[in-house]
Design a protein around this motif. Sequence first.
Motif, PDB file in Angstrom:
ATOM      1  N   ARG A   1      32.019  40.875 -20.409  1.00 20.02           N
ATOM      2  CA  ARG A   1      30.696  40.275 -20.567  1.00 20.02           C
ATOM      3  C   ARG A   1      29.801  40.579 -19.366  1.00 20.02           C
TER       4      ARG A   1
ATOM      5  N   SER B   1      36.832  43.402 -23.244  1.00 23.96           N
ATOM      6  CA  SER B   1      37.270  42.017 -23.453  1.00 23.96           C
ATOM      7  C   SER B   1      36.721  41.540 -24.796  1.00 23.96           C
ATOM      8  N   ARG B   2      37.242  40.408 -25.282  1.00 26.69           N
ATOM      9  CA  ARG B   2      36.734  39.883 -26.542  1.00 26.69           C
ATOM     10  C   ARG B   2      35.276  39.467 -26.401  1.00 26.69           C
TER      11      ARG B   2
ATOM     12  N   GLN C   1      39.038  46.176 -28.350  1.00 24.97           N
ATOM     13  CA  GLN C   1      39.450  44.906 -27.725  1.00 24.97           C
ATOM     14  C   GLN C   1      40.890  44.938 -27.214  1.00 24.97           C
ATOM     15  N   VAL C   2      41.028  44.577 -25.938  1.00 26.36           N
ATOM     16  CA  VAL C   2      42.344  44.500 -25.311  1.00 26.36           C
ATOM     17  C   VAL C   2      42.695  43.025 -25.155  1.00 26.36           C
ATOM     18  N   GLY C   3      43.914  42.646 -25.522  1.00 22.07           N
ATOM     19  CA  GLY C   3      44.320  41.267 -25.272  1.00 22.07           C
ATOM     20  C   GLY C   3      45.165  40.669 -26.367  1.00 22.07           C
ATOM     21  N   GLN C   4      45.281  39.369 -26.284  1.00 24.48           N
ATOM     22  CA  GLN C   4      46.092  38.573 -27.197  1.00 24.48           C
ATOM     23  C   GLN C   4      45.878  38.953 -28.658  1.00 24.48           C
ATOM     24  N   THR C   5      44.626  39.039 -29.073  1.00 25.73           N
ATOM     25  CA  THR C   5      44.343  39.336 -30.471  1.00 25.73           C
ATOM     26  C   THR C   5      43.781  40.745 -30.640  1.00 25.73           C
TER      27      THR C   5
ATOM     28  N   GLY D   1      33.785  43.709 -14.683  1.00 25.67           N
ATOM     29  CA  GLY D   1      33.045  42.551 -15.190  1.00 25.67           C
ATOM     30  C   GLY D   1      33.843  41.743 -16.182  1.00 25.67           C
TER      31      GLY D   1
ATOM     32  N   SER E   1      36.587  38.501 -16.453  1.00 32.83           N
ATOM     33  CA  SER E   1      37.056  37.390 -15.619  1.00 32.83           C
ATOM     34  C   SER E   1      38.578  37.364 -15.514  1.00 32.83           C
TER      35      SER E   1
ATOM     36  N   GLN F   1      44.139  35.228 -22.148  1.00 28.22           N
ATOM     37  CA  GLN F   1      44.255  35.991 -23.393  1.00 28.22           C
ATOM     38  C   GLN F   1      43.926  37.467 -23.171  1.00 28.22           C
ATOM     39  N   HIS F   2      43.099  37.773 -22.190  1.00 30.82           N
ATOM     40  CA  HIS F   2      42.857  39.181 -21.884  1.00 30.82           C
ATOM     41  C   HIS F   2      44.061  39.770 -21.146  1.00 30.82           C
TER      42      HIS F   2
ATOM     43  N   ASN G   1      34.666  42.587  -9.792  1.00 31.45           N
ATOM     44  CA  ASN G   1      34.047  41.380 -10.326  1.00 31.45           C
ATOM     45  C   ASN G   1      33.260  40.741  -9.188  1.00 31.45           C
ATOM     46  N   LYS G   2      32.091  40.197  -9.516  1.00 31.06           N
ATOM     47  CA  LYS G   2      31.301  39.665  -8.399  1.00 31.06           C
ATOM     48  C   LYS G   2      31.703  38.249  -7.990  1.00 31.06           C
TER      49      LYS G   2
ATOM     50  N   ASP H   1      29.363  44.053  -7.226  1.00 27.71           N
ATOM     51  CA  ASP H   1      28.563  44.200  -8.436  1.00 27.71           C
ATOM     52  C   ASP H   1      28.919  45.527  -9.114  1.00 27.71           C
ATOM     53  N   VAL H   2      29.307  45.461 -10.383  1.00 28.21           N
ATOM     54  CA  VAL H   2      29.678  46.703 -11.079  1.00 28.21           C
ATOM     55  C   VAL H   2      28.531  47.714 -11.075  1.00 28.21           C
TER      56      VAL H   2
HETATM   57  C1  LIG Z   1      43.041  32.655 -29.715  1.00 28.92           C
HETATM   58  C2  LIG Z   1      42.249  33.419 -28.693  1.00 28.92           C
HETATM   59  C3  LIG Z   1      42.438  34.804 -28.605  1.00 28.92           C
HETATM   60  C4  LIG Z   1      41.740  35.547 -27.658  1.00 28.92           C
HETATM   61  N1  LIG Z   1      41.967  36.895 -27.597  1.00 28.92           N
HETATM   62  C5  LIG Z   1      41.349  37.639 -26.640  1.00 28.92           C
HETATM   63  C6  LIG Z   1      41.601  39.044 -26.502  1.00 28.92           C
HETATM   64  O1  LIG Z   1      42.349  39.651 -27.289  1.00 28.92           O
HETATM   65  N2  LIG Z   1      40.977  39.715 -25.511  1.00 28.92           N
HETATM   66  C7  LIG Z   1      40.122  39.107 -24.633  1.00 28.92           C
HETATM   67  O2  LIG Z   1      39.592  39.799 -23.735  1.00 28.92           O
HETATM   68  N3  LIG Z   1      39.845  37.798 -24.769  1.00 28.92           N
HETATM   69  C8  LIG Z   1      40.420  37.043 -25.748  1.00 28.92           C
HETATM   70  N4  LIG Z   1      40.105  35.719 -25.879  1.00 28.92           N
HETATM   71  C9  LIG Z   1      38.935  35.194 -25.135  1.00 28.92           C
HETATM   72  C10 LIG Z   1      39.201  34.851 -23.695  1.00 28.92           C
HETATM   73  O3  LIG Z   1      39.605  33.499 -23.633  1.00 28.92           O
HETATM   74  C11 LIG Z   1      37.916  35.021 -22.839  1.00 28.92           C
HETATM   75  O4  LIG Z   1      36.884  34.257 -23.411  1.00 28.92           O
HETATM   76  C12 LIG Z   1      37.424  36.462 -22.722  1.00 28.92           C
HETATM   77  O5  LIG Z   1      38.491  37.316 -22.333  1.00 28.92           O
HETATM   78  C13 LIG Z   1      36.333  36.535 -21.664  1.00 28.92           C
HETATM   79  O6  LIG Z   1      35.795  37.831 -21.589  1.00 28.92           O
HETATM   80  P1  LIG Z   1      35.075  38.320 -20.231  1.00 28.92           P
HETATM   81  O7  LIG Z   1      36.048  38.292 -19.126  1.00 28.92           O
HETATM   82  O8  LIG Z   1      34.419  39.612 -20.552  1.00 28.92           O
HETATM   83  O9  LIG Z   1      33.911  37.255 -20.087  1.00 28.92           O
HETATM   84  P2  LIG Z   1      33.703  36.124 -18.992  1.00 28.92           P
HETATM   85  O10 LIG Z   1      34.872  35.236 -18.910  1.00 28.92           O
HETATM   86  O11 LIG Z   1      32.369  35.545 -19.269  1.00 28.92           O
HETATM   87  O12 LIG Z   1      33.667  36.933 -17.645  1.00 28.92           O
HETATM   88  C14 LIG Z   1      32.646  37.798 -17.286  1.00 28.92           C
HETATM   89  C15 LIG Z   1      32.917  38.169 -15.831  1.00 28.92           C
HETATM   90  O13 LIG Z   1      31.986  39.126 -15.399  1.00 28.92           O
HETATM   91  C16 LIG Z   1      31.665  38.877 -14.052  1.00 28.92           C
HETATM   92  N5  LIG Z   1      30.375  39.523 -13.785  1.00 28.92           N
HETATM   93  C17 LIG Z   1      29.169  39.186 -14.301  1.00 28.92           C
HETATM   94  N6  LIG Z   1      28.224  40.053 -13.871  1.00 28.92           N
HETATM   95  C18 LIG Z   1      28.865  40.946 -13.077  1.00 28.92           C
HETATM   96  C19 LIG Z   1      28.422  42.068 -12.313  1.00 28.92           C
HETATM   97  N7  LIG Z   1      27.149  42.480 -12.325  1.00 28.92           N
HETATM   98  N8  LIG Z   1      29.345  42.739 -11.578  1.00 28.92           N
HETATM   99  C20 LIG Z   1      30.635  42.344 -11.557  1.00 28.92           C
HETATM  100  N9  LIG Z   1      31.107  41.284 -12.260  1.00 28.92           N
HETATM  101  C21 LIG Z   1      30.235  40.603 -13.019  1.00 28.92           C
HETATM  102  C22 LIG Z   1      31.665  37.376 -13.943  1.00 28.92           C
HETATM  103  O14 LIG Z   1      31.904  36.990 -12.591  1.00 28.92           O
HETATM  104  C23 LIG Z   1      32.802  36.973 -14.875  1.00 28.92           C
HETATM  105  O15 LIG Z   1      34.034  36.859 -14.165  1.00 28.92           O
HETATM  106  C24 LIG Z   1      40.806  34.927 -26.800  1.00 28.92           C
HETATM  107  C25 LIG Z   1      40.610  33.548 -26.897  1.00 28.92           C
HETATM  108  C26 LIG Z   1      41.324  32.792 -27.818  1.00 28.92           C
HETATM  109  C27 LIG Z   1      41.110  31.316 -27.896  1.00 28.92           C
END
Ligand SMILES: Cc1cc2nc3c(=O)[nH]c(=O)nc-3n(C[C@H](O)[C@H](O)[C@H](O)COP(=O)(O)OP(=O)(O)OC[C@H]3O[C@@H](n4cnc5c(N)ncnc54)[C@H](O)[C@@H]3O)c2cc1C
Lengths: 323, 254
Positions: A212, A237-238, A251-255, A268, A270, A274-275, A289-290, A307-308
């Motif tokens: 994200r 990520s999801r 998508q990489v991870g649990q599902t 970017g 977290s 699940q990831h 990650n920032k 910052d990415v």
């Molecule tokens: C049943 C179930 C199954 C799931 N299966 C999966 C799965 O298969 N895969 C998966 O990935 N998730 C899965 N999830 C979701 C998981 O819980 C997280 O919500 C998801 O992985 C978060 O994605 P993210 O890290 O991209 O987003 P976020 O958690 O929002 O993290 C975004 C990160 O980006 C960083 N960031 C923002 N801007 C910048 C920048 N400019 N430079 C550097 N860093 C930055 C932030 O600090 C933050 O750490 C599942 C959840 C459930 C309940």
Amino acid sequence: MPNIVVFIELTHTTQIPATAPGLLALAARLGTPIAVSVSQSPLNDEHIAALGAQGAAHIYATHSAQAYSTLNSYTVDALEQAISAHQPAAVLIPASVDGREIAGRLAVRTGGGVLADVIDAHAHDGAITAIHSVFGGHYTVAASVPEALPILTLRAGAIDEIAPAHNPTVEHLELGAHTAGRTAHIDAQSDAPYNTNRPELRGAATVVSGGRGLGSAQNFVLVEQLADALGGAVGASRAAVDAGYIDHTAQVGQTGVSVSPQLYVALGISGAIQHRAGMQTAKTIIAINKDEDAPIFEIADLGIVGDVFSVVPQVIELLKARA
Amino acid sequence: MKIVVLVKQVPDTGEERILDASTGLVDRDANDPVIDEISERALEAALSVKDRDKSTEVVVLSMGPSDASKAIRKALSMGADSGIHILDDGLLGADATLTAQVLAAALRNADADLVITGNESTDGRGGVVPAMIAEHLNLPLMGSLTTVNIGSASISGQRRNDEGTQDVSADLPAIISVTEGFAEARFPNFKGIMGAKRKPVSTLAAAELGVNIAARTKISSVETRAPRSAGSTIIDEGQAAAQLVDFLTTNRLI
Ligand SMILES: Cc1cc2nc3c(=O)[nH]c(=O)nc-3n(C[C@H](O)[C@H](O)[C@H](O)COP(=O)(O)OP(=O)(O)OC[C@H]3O[C@@H](n4cnc5c(N)ncnc54)[C@H](O)[C@@H]3O)c2cc1C
């Protein structure tokens, strides 16, 4: 050597899938690989030679003009017939969307037992033991089907050996109309867009994933650029998939997909549990990650708090300068 | 129309999940049990049919230990009409074959027009149970759907396989499995929670379904991988990109 039936999941345009070499290599370790294919017209010599080169000792080539009109019913019929003709010690099927459905139906029809999402298997004194990677790789579980036909679904990319080549024997069979049971119909098929210049995510040696934190589909190109600079596959990520930055197949991870590459780069992301479940068995993990408290840093071999949008373009420049 | 939704209670994926090394079974006490997210999406798909047509009957069917009754209550509070709980100590650690046999036996008496399940559970991940049930009941399976249109006599939808997308259709009765492409579930509201207490839940044992308890798969060993530890973390002050490339070079990753 016992026979091992291998399902070659030809595409509807009769391409040999990327899963075939791994399945045939595992089958060659367990016994004599009998490749089973289903196509609309009889399998041609080119495909037969290609499957032989990948390790098929015998090819049970079935065809039916209706093969792609219904959802997997002709395939289950073909495998059922191949099993009764060749009495295998095990059946290997890709753990793909269709492969899992085929394995489930086949197990009920033949009285076999499914060993699902297997990453490896061994044969001892004729008994086959399957190895599973459970809960994101935290556990390795060995299991078998002692009193029935083991039907294994093999995780894509798990086996990267190559079987010795064969000059295969072939039997061609036309499948009869599927009358055994009620089925769903395929009304239209369209191919997923794929980038032939990039490696497949499953089984890739290097994976670069974005989360994200990339903020938009336009910005996600940065992930693809770093993947290309490293010769890697693209993951996500999801949250990135849900936000529409990239297709769900990434998508990489649990599902999503489970990967175990030599190098995994998380941009970017977290590092939600699940990831991590889909990537924590990578040999080396690099994360940018920032947020210095992001959980991804707990498992990263190299963590960069930054910052990415500033770090990644510089990395790409440096990699280009090296080349 | 009568829709039966298969609901599985699983350990919460948000925490570390534990396998009992001696049995190879999930340690159910280690985590909060929750309805698997994909089961909730399956339920939501059924409830959205009921939203449009109030005559729709939605039944949730769950096999699981006694606290799976909480999952069924939650589903009722979200809007399902009744529940069936298959509760039998002999089913603890059932494999896919046995699970599918039991669920199929329960469905045989349920007279459903449509069965909706998730495509795979987060604890098992095998993704074979829907197809096994379809084979037992001689039902068409539309598996791994991303969208669905539910008509009174037939259904159609889009599914995604490893090759691309397919438009598929089937006549009812049928079974479908949904993917994460389906909408997240609604939250139970106060009225739903109060109403759920009065909705019927029947409890059945395997013998009442005529199923002889015998699993086909046998777990022979469980090994635990050492947890990963953190390496070094650096803060970018303009130098991090060069350090990253050095790291790749030193570790022969490029
Ligand atoms: C049943 C179930 C199954 C799931 N299966 C999966 C799965 O298969 N895969 C998966 O990935 N998730 C899965 N999830 C979701 C998981 O819980 C997280 O919500 C998801 O992985 C978060 O994605 P993210 O890290 O991209 O987003 P976020 O958690 O929002 O993290 C975004 C990160 O980006 C960083 N960031 C923002 N801007 C910048 C920048 N400019 N430079 C550097 N860093 C930055 C932030 O600090 C933050 O750490 C599942 C959840 C459930 C309940």
